[in-house]
Scaffold this motif. Structure first.
Motif, PDB file in Angstrom:
ATOM      1  N   GLN A  51       0.839  -1.203   0.000  1.00 39.33           N
ATOM      2  CA  GLN A  51       0.000   0.000   0.000  1.00 39.33           C
ATOM      3  C   GLN A  51       0.873   1.251   0.000  1.00 39.33           C
ATOM      4  O   GLN A  51       0.600   2.210  -0.721  1.00 39.33           O
ATOM      5  CB  GLN A  51      -0.928   0.014   1.207  1.00 39.33           C
ATOM      6  CG  GLN A  51      -1.773   1.282   1.282  1.00 39.33           C
ATOM      7  CD  GLN A  51      -2.655   1.339   2.511  1.00 39.33           C
ATOM      8  OE1 GLN A  51      -2.822   0.359   3.226  1.00 39.33           O
ATOM      9  NE2 GLN A  51      -3.228   2.496   2.761  1.00 39.33           N
ATOM     10  N   HIS A  52       1.941   1.235   0.786  1.00 37.82           N
ATOM     11  CA  HIS A  52       2.790   2.420   0.857  1.00 37.82           C
ATOM     12  C   HIS A  52       3.541   2.643  -0.455  1.00 37.82           C
ATOM     13  O   HIS A  52       3.821   3.788  -0.814  1.00 37.82           O
ATOM     14  CB  HIS A  52       3.749   2.356   2.037  1.00 37.82           C
ATOM     15  CG  HIS A  52       4.349   3.692   2.342  1.00 37.82           C
ATOM     16  ND1 HIS A  52       3.583   4.809   2.614  1.00 37.82           N
ATOM     17  CD2 HIS A  52       5.619   4.113   2.366  1.00 37.82           C
ATOM     18  CE1 HIS A  52       4.371   5.848   2.801  1.00 37.82           C
ATOM     19  NE2 HIS A  52       5.622   5.454   2.655  1.00 37.82           N
ATOM     20  N   ILE A 118       8.004  12.681   7.781  1.00 35.81           N
ATOM     21  CA  ILE A 118       7.097  13.529   8.559  1.00 35.81           C
ATOM     22  C   ILE A 118       7.780  14.853   8.902  1.00 35.81           C
ATOM     23  O   ILE A 118       7.189  15.926   8.751  1.00 35.81           O
ATOM     24  CB  ILE A 118       6.607  12.789   9.825  1.00 35.81           C
ATOM     25  CG1 ILE A 118       5.636  11.660   9.425  1.00 35.81           C
ATOM     26  CG2 ILE A 118       5.973  13.752  10.830  1.00 35.81           C
ATOM     27  CD1 ILE A 118       5.333  10.661  10.538  1.00 35.81           C
ATOM     28  N   ALA A 119       9.032  14.787   9.323  1.00 31.75           N
ATOM     29  CA  ALA A 119       9.777  16.017   9.636  1.00 31.75           C
ATOM     30  C   ALA A 119       9.947  16.880   8.394  1.00 31.75           C
ATOM     31  O   ALA A 119       9.738  18.106   8.436  1.00 31.75           O
ATOM     32  CB  ALA A 119      11.137  15.664  10.237  1.00 31.75           C
ATOM     33  N   GLU A 142      -1.306  16.645   2.161  1.00 31.98           N
ATOM     34  CA  GLU A 142      -1.842  15.334   1.784  1.00 31.98           C
ATOM     35  C   GLU A 142      -0.761  14.265   1.952  1.00 31.98           C
ATOM     36  O   GLU A 142      -1.036  13.172   2.471  1.00 31.98           O
ATOM     37  CB  GLU A 142      -2.341  15.346   0.339  1.00 31.98           C
ATOM     38  CG  GLU A 142      -3.575  16.197   0.114  1.00 31.98           C
ATOM     39  CD  GLU A 142      -3.987  16.208  -1.352  1.00 31.98           C
ATOM     40  OE1 GLU A 142      -4.050  15.116  -1.963  1.00 31.98           O
ATOM     41  OE2 GLU A 142      -4.230  17.303  -1.895  1.00 31.98           O
ATOM     42  N   ASN A 143       0.459  14.577   1.516  1.00 37.27           N
ATOM     43  CA  ASN A 143       1.562  13.634   1.688  1.00 37.27           C
ATOM     44  C   ASN A 143       1.858  13.406   3.165  1.00 37.27           C
ATOM     45  O   ASN A 143       2.066  12.268   3.598  1.00 37.27           O
ATOM     46  CB  ASN A 143       2.818  14.131   0.974  1.00 37.27           C
ATOM     47  CG  ASN A 143       2.735  13.990  -0.530  1.00 37.27           C
ATOM     48  OD1 ASN A 143       1.700  13.653  -1.088  1.00 37.27           O
ATOM     49  ND2 ASN A 143       3.843  14.275  -1.202  1.00 37.27           N
ATOM     50  N   LEU A 144       1.874  14.502   3.931  1.00 40.57           N
ATOM     51  CA  LEU A 144       2.136  14.387   5.363  1.00 40.57           C
ATOM     52  C   LEU A 144       1.097  13.502   6.040  1.00 40.57           C
ATOM     53  O   LEU A 144       1.444  12.647   6.870  1.00 40.57           O
ATOM     54  CB  LEU A 144       2.172  15.774   6.016  1.00 40.57           C
ATOM     55  CG  LEU A 144       2.388  15.801   7.529  1.00 40.57           C
ATOM     56  CD1 LEU A 144       3.713  15.162   7.913  1.00 40.57           C
ATOM     57  CD2 LEU A 144       2.307  17.238   8.040  1.00 40.57           C
ATOM     58  N   LYS A 148       1.950  10.113   8.163  1.00 33.30           N
ATOM     59  CA  LYS A 148       1.543   9.920   9.558  1.00 33.30           C
ATOM     60  C   LYS A 148       0.678   8.673   9.706  1.00 33.30           C
ATOM     61  O   LYS A 148       0.822   7.923  10.683  1.00 33.30           O
ATOM     62  CB  LYS A 148       0.799  11.150  10.075  1.00 33.30           C
ATOM     63  CG  LYS A 148       1.698  12.339  10.338  1.00 33.30           C
ATOM     64  CD  LYS A 148       0.893  13.516  10.861  1.00 33.30           C
ATOM     65  CE  LYS A 148       1.784  14.690  11.226  1.00 33.30           C
ATOM     66  NZ  LYS A 148       0.988  15.833  11.742  1.00 33.30           N
ATOM     67  N   ALA A 149      -0.217   8.438   8.752  1.00 34.90           N
ATOM     68  CA  ALA A 149      -1.078   7.251   8.802  1.00 34.90           C
ATOM     69  C   ALA A 149      -0.248   5.981   8.673  1.00 34.90           C
ATOM     70  O   ALA A 149      -0.494   4.994   9.380  1.00 34.90           O
ATOM     71  CB  ALA A 149      -2.141   7.320   7.713  1.00 34.90           C
TER      72      ALA A 149
END
Length: 171
Positions: A51-52, A118-119, A142-144, A148-149
């Motif tokens: 998925q990632h 994330i950073a 949206e990417n962030l 995070k998810a």
């Protein structure tokens, strides 16, 4: 000594440089995820990596949109941070024979990558807003949110079963 290079003089230059480094990082991740998918034995971990991989492809496309909106051609700048994280994760995984322990190491390596992303995305969003580019910030957000998810899913999976399976294997 310069951390970023002589071509960075303004926050806008720094923002573009940041876009280039995360664009590079996302490509490196795209190249690494298929190996992680192949190495993973836990079905949920394998599915999460798959998925990632799809999400990362979408993240690269979104970054291309941000470049375009900002009037800059999509380009990459080498990112020693992501290279180091991937190298460290690969070195750890290479030393592990037990499949359950390997799954725990793969989840750990993936979380190191997620925390870096994330950073990076958080900073780029702040800079985009400071530069008066809420349109770019919205796309980067949206990417962030996906990063995070993914991090949360990896934590849940590791805590619910992968780490436990690795510990049971060692007992």
């Amino acid at each position: 000594m310069s951390l970023f290079g002589a071509d960075i003089h303004t926050l806008d230059d720094l923002f573009v440089h940041g876009l280039k480094t995360i664009y590079y990082a996302e490509r490196q991740i795209l190249e690494t995820l298929p190996q992680m998918i192949e190495m993973a034995t836990d079905p949920s971990l394998k599915a999460g990596f798959q998925q990632h991989l799809r999400e990362t492809e979408g993240q690269r496309t979104r970054l291309e949109r941000v470049f375009e909106m900002h009037g800059v051609a999509p380009d990459e700048a080498k990112c020693p941070a992501i290279d180091g994280i991937i190298k460290a994760a690969n070195a750890t995984a290479a030393d592990i024979d037990d499949k359950q322990v390997l799954d725990a190491a793969l989840a750990f390596g993936a979380q190191m990558v997620e925390h870096y992303e994330i950073a990076q995305y958080g900073t780029l969003i702040a800079w985009a807003r400071e530069l008066g580019r809420p349109d770019c910030a919205a796309i980067l957000d949206e990417n962030l949110a996906e990063e995070k998810a993914t991090d949360a899913k990896l934590s849940d999976l590791a805590e619910a079963r992968i780490n436990r399976a690795a510990e049971l294997q060692a007992s």
